[in-house]
Design a protein around this motif. Structure first.
Motif, mmCIF file in Angstrom:
data_model
loop_
_atom_site.group_PDB
_atom_site.id
_atom_site.type_symbol
_atom_site.label_atom_id
_atom_site.label_comp_id
_atom_site.label_asym_id
_atom_site.label_seq_id
_atom_site.Cartn_x
_atom_site.Cartn_y
_atom_site.Cartn_z
ATOM 1 N N GLN A 39 0.848 -1.188 0.000
ATOM 2 C CA GLN A 39 0.000 0.000 0.000
ATOM 3 C C GLN A 39 0.878 1.230 0.000
ATOM 4 O O GLN A 39 1.646 1.453 0.948
ATOM 5 C CB GLN A 39 -0.935 0.005 1.210
ATOM 6 N N LYS A 43 -3.054 5.410 -1.776
ATOM 7 C CA LYS A 43 -3.546 4.380 -2.696
ATOM 8 C C LYS A 43 -4.118 3.199 -1.924
ATOM 9 O O LYS A 43 -3.834 3.019 -0.740
ATOM 10 C CB LYS A 43 -2.423 3.914 -3.619
ATOM 11 N N GLN A 44 -4.890 2.374 -2.626
ATOM 12 C CA GLN A 44 -5.442 1.182 -2.011
ATOM 13 C C GLN A 44 -4.383 0.083 -1.930
ATOM 14 O O GLN A 44 -3.421 0.061 -2.699
ATOM 15 C CB GLN A 44 -6.645 0.681 -2.817
ATOM 16 N N GLU A 46 -2.745 -3.307 -2.669
ATOM 17 C CA GLU A 46 -2.795 -4.095 -3.889
ATOM 18 C C GLU A 46 -1.981 -5.375 -3.746
ATOM 19 O O GLU A 46 -1.011 -5.440 -2.987
ATOM 20 C CB GLU A 46 -2.267 -3.291 -5.082
ATOM 21 N N GLU A 88 8.414 3.646 -7.917
ATOM 22 C CA GLU A 88 6.987 3.331 -7.781
ATOM 23 C C GLU A 88 6.722 2.062 -6.969
ATOM 24 O O GLU A 88 5.564 1.741 -6.673
ATOM 25 C CB GLU A 88 6.308 3.232 -9.154
ATOM 26 N N ALA A 91 6.343 1.561 -0.870
ATOM 27 C CA ALA A 91 5.071 1.256 -0.213
ATOM 28 C C ALA A 91 5.349 0.543 1.102
ATOM 29 O O ALA A 91 6.489 0.154 1.379
ATOM 30 C CB ALA A 91 4.205 0.366 -1.098
#
Length: 121
Positions: A39, A43-44, A46, A88, A91
């Motif tokens: 996460q 954002k959710q 994933e 990217e 998270a």
């Protein structure tokens, strides 16, 4: 009760590698699917990758070819080898497992507390 504890997160430069580990402990009879989710801020959560008790793997398209999930059933441990990391990929990474606490009980889904992965550009 079952506990999942992740380790191995940290800060790495783009193109680098990290290896995450997650150990399941407690009253465990068997573990079915294990997996990693992530996460990012805003954002959710994933899916990253999952692995069955028999070793069948599944990956999100954006990590295929870069990440490898594996497990050691004898040690109730799942790993995530992350190569060619990108900014990217930054998270919080969460371990997930479906566990039975008795032979006749149903699978119950458990989550770890998460480990931060930060990839700098």
């Amino acid at each position: 009760q079952v506990q999942l504890v992740e380790s191995g997160g940290g800060l790495v430069q783009a193109g680098g590698s990290l290896r995450l580990s997650c150990v399941a402990s407690g009253r465990i009879f068997s573990i079915n699917d294990m997996g990693w989710y992530r996460q990012a801020p805003g954002k959710q959560r994933e899916l990253v990758a999952t692995i069955s008790s028999g070793g069948t793997t599944n990956y999100a398209d954006n990590v295929k070819g870069r990440f490898t999930i594996s497990r050691d059933n004898a040690k109730n441990t799942v790993f995530l080898q992350m190569n060619s990391l990108k900014p990217e990929d930054t998270a919080v990474y969460y371990c997930n497992a479906d566990c039975k606490v008795r032979s006749f009980s149903r699978n119950v889904n458990y989550w770890g507390q998460g480990t931060q992965v930060t990839v700098s550009s």
